[in-house]
Design a protein around this motif. Structure first.
Motif, short mmCIF file in Angstrom:
data_model
loop_
_atom_site.label_atom_id
_atom_site.label_comp_id
_atom_site.label_asym_id
_atom_site.label_seq_id
_atom_site.Cartn_x
_atom_site.Cartn_y
_atom_site.Cartn_z
N MET A 1 0.93 -1.22 0.00
CA MET A 1 0.04 -0.17 -0.08
C MET A 1 0.85 1.40 -0.06
O MET A 1 1.88 1.37 0.69
CB MET A 1 -0.93 -0.05 1.19
CG MET A 1 -1.84 1.25 1.49
SD MET A 1 -2.96 1.07 0.13
CE MET A 1 -3.53 2.78 -0.04
N ASP A 2 0.60 2.09 -1.13
CA ASP A 2 1.43 3.35 -1.25
C ASP A 2 0.73 4.53 -1.16
O ASP A 2 -0.28 4.65 -1.96
CB ASP A 2 2.55 3.18 -2.17
CG ASP A 2 3.65 4.11 -2.22
OD1 ASP A 2 3.42 5.15 -1.77
OD2 ASP A 2 5.02 3.59 -2.41
N PHE A 3 0.88 5.68 -0.25
CA PHE A 3 0.01 6.57 -0.24
C PHE A 3 0.40 7.62 -1.37
O PHE A 3 -0.36 8.49 -1.84
CB PHE A 3 0.01 7.22 0.88
CG PHE A 3 -0.73 6.52 2.04
CD1 PHE A 3 -2.08 6.27 1.94
CD2 PHE A 3 -0.01 5.60 3.09
CE1 PHE A 3 -2.90 5.64 2.74
CE2 PHE A 3 -0.59 4.94 4.07
CZ PHE A 3 -2.14 4.85 4.04
N LEU A 6 -1.49 6.35 -4.44
CA LEU A 6 -2.84 6.80 -4.06
C LEU A 6 -3.11 8.36 -4.38
O LEU A 6 -4.00 8.50 -5.14
CB LEU A 6 -3.16 6.39 -2.60
CG LEU A 6 -4.75 6.65 -2.42
CD1 LEU A 6 -5.58 5.62 -2.94
CD2 LEU A 6 -4.87 6.79 -0.88
N SER A 7 -2.35 9.07 -3.96
CA SER A 7 -2.40 10.69 -4.23
C SER A 7 -2.18 10.73 -5.75
O SER A 7 -3.06 11.71 -6.29
CB SER A 7 -1.70 11.40 -3.27
OG SER A 7 -0.34 11.20 -3.47
N LEU A 8 -1.46 10.24 -6.25
CA LEU A 8 -0.94 10.23 -7.69
C LEU A 8 -2.28 10.10 -8.48
O LEU A 8 -2.71 10.74 -9.45
CB LEU A 8 0.08 9.72 -8.15
CG LEU A 8 1.47 10.43 -8.03
CD1 LEU A 8 2.51 9.52 -8.50
CD2 LEU A 8 1.61 11.71 -8.79
N LEU B 101 1.57 -1.16 -6.25
CA LEU B 101 2.76 -0.78 -6.52
C LEU B 101 3.38 0.09 -5.31
O LEU B 101 2.61 0.48 -4.39
CB LEU B 101 2.63 0.29 -7.61
CG LEU B 101 2.35 -0.43 -9.01
CD1 LEU B 101 2.01 0.60 -10.14
CD2 LEU B 101 3.18 -1.30 -9.44
N SER B 102 4.66 0.42 -5.27
CA SER B 102 4.96 1.13 -4.00
C SER B 102 6.40 2.00 -4.60
O SER B 102 7.10 1.50 -5.68
CB SER B 102 5.50 0.40 -2.82
OG SER B 102 6.67 -0.46 -3.26
N VAL B 103 6.46 3.11 -4.18
CA VAL B 103 7.66 4.06 -4.52
C VAL B 103 8.50 4.27 -3.28
O VAL B 103 7.96 4.04 -1.96
CB VAL B 103 7.57 5.44 -5.31
CG1 VAL B 103 6.93 5.19 -6.54
CG2 VAL B 103 6.49 6.05 -4.11
N SER B 104 9.75 4.46 -3.25
CA SER B 104 10.61 4.38 -2.05
C SER B 104 10.49 5.99 -1.41
O SER B 104 10.44 6.97 -2.30
CB SER B 104 12.15 4.18 -2.42
OG SER B 104 12.53 5.29 -3.37
#
Lengths: 106, 151
Positions: A1-3, A6-8, B101-104
């Motif tokens: 989960m990446d916020f 999500l905001s993008l 997906l994930s970014v650092s």
């Protein structure tokens, strides 16, 4: 989960709505979504990094957002009353017709 | 798991807010965006941000409901459950990148600053906010006077 992503995604939806919608209120909703996307990124990064500064600055961001919303809504009501519609394409058409009649009168 | 559900709810609400034809339904979907955002903040420990989001969201929604009733035009097509289901599906698909997906992100530097300290360090913001409020009121007065003069 990446916020951040999500905001993008929220930002992309807001920009798409801003470019494609013809209703003035929908344009306003798009702007609200863009502002929400920005604040999500801001708050989540600040809180995951343990920075209280992010939350403190959020108060400023919310105040600016609310002030902008108030001014936009006031302008929106005035434009809708003057042209009798809230459809952007119809408003632009009426403005062009008005300009043409003014040029003809001159 | 709860964050994933909230992310899906947030994106689906955003899509519905933009693409539903009836403006009142759009505003109702926008309320979902505000509520989901506030819950995400709350679960991530940003309690003050959640409260602010909730309060500002309620204010915006009240004004939007009123102006939506005043200015909203009747949609050209009727409410279609199939189209709404399609929009929900599109929102679900759009939320998948955020889940998988994930970014650092940068790691925390130092011990950080507590909210109370940050608020004290940024007490100049109060003056800025008051200036902004006065500017907004001035703009509102100018708009009202301009309209009266036109009439």
């Amino acid at each position: 989960m990446d916020f951040v992503i999500l905001s993008l995604v929220m930002l992309a939806i807001g920009i798409y709505g801003l470019l494609t919608n013809r209703q003035l209120l929908k344009v306003f909703i798009s702007l609200e979504l863009i502002a929400t996307a920005a604040t999500i990124d801001f708050v989540m990064l600040a809180s995951t990094m343990g920075l209280g500064m992010g939350e403190a600055l959020l108060i400023l961001a919310f105040s600016v957002d609310t002030a902008i919303s108030a001014v936009i809504l006031a302008l929106l009501v005035i434009v809708s009353k003057r042209y009798g519609t809230s459809d952007l394409s119809k408003i632009i058409e009426q403005m062009r017709q008005k300009e043409e009649t003014e040029v003809d009168e001159q | 798991m709860i964050f994933e559900i909230l992310a899906i709810g947030l994106i689906v609400s955003a899509v519905l807010a933009l693409f539903l034809d009836e403006i009142v339904y759009s505003v109702a979907a926008l309320s979902g965006v505000f509520v989901f955002t506030a819950i995400i903040y709350l679960l991530n420990g940003a309690i003050f941000a959640a409260i602010f989001q909730f309060v500002v969201g309620i204010g915006t929604l009240a004004v939007l409901f009123l102006s939506g009733e005043m200015l909203g035009e009747k949609p050209s097509r009727k409410f279609s459950p199939l189209r709404t289901a399609g929009l929900i599906g599109a929102g679900f698909l759009l939320s998948l990148p955020a889940i998988f997906l994930s970014v650092s992100t940068p790691s925390p530097v130092g011990s950080g600053v507590a909210l109370s300290d940050a608020l004290w360090n940024l007490r100049g913001v109060d003056v800025l906010l008051q200036g902004l409020l006065i500017l907004t009121i001035a703009l509102g007065i100018i708009i009202v006077l301009y309209e009266r003069r036109k009439k």
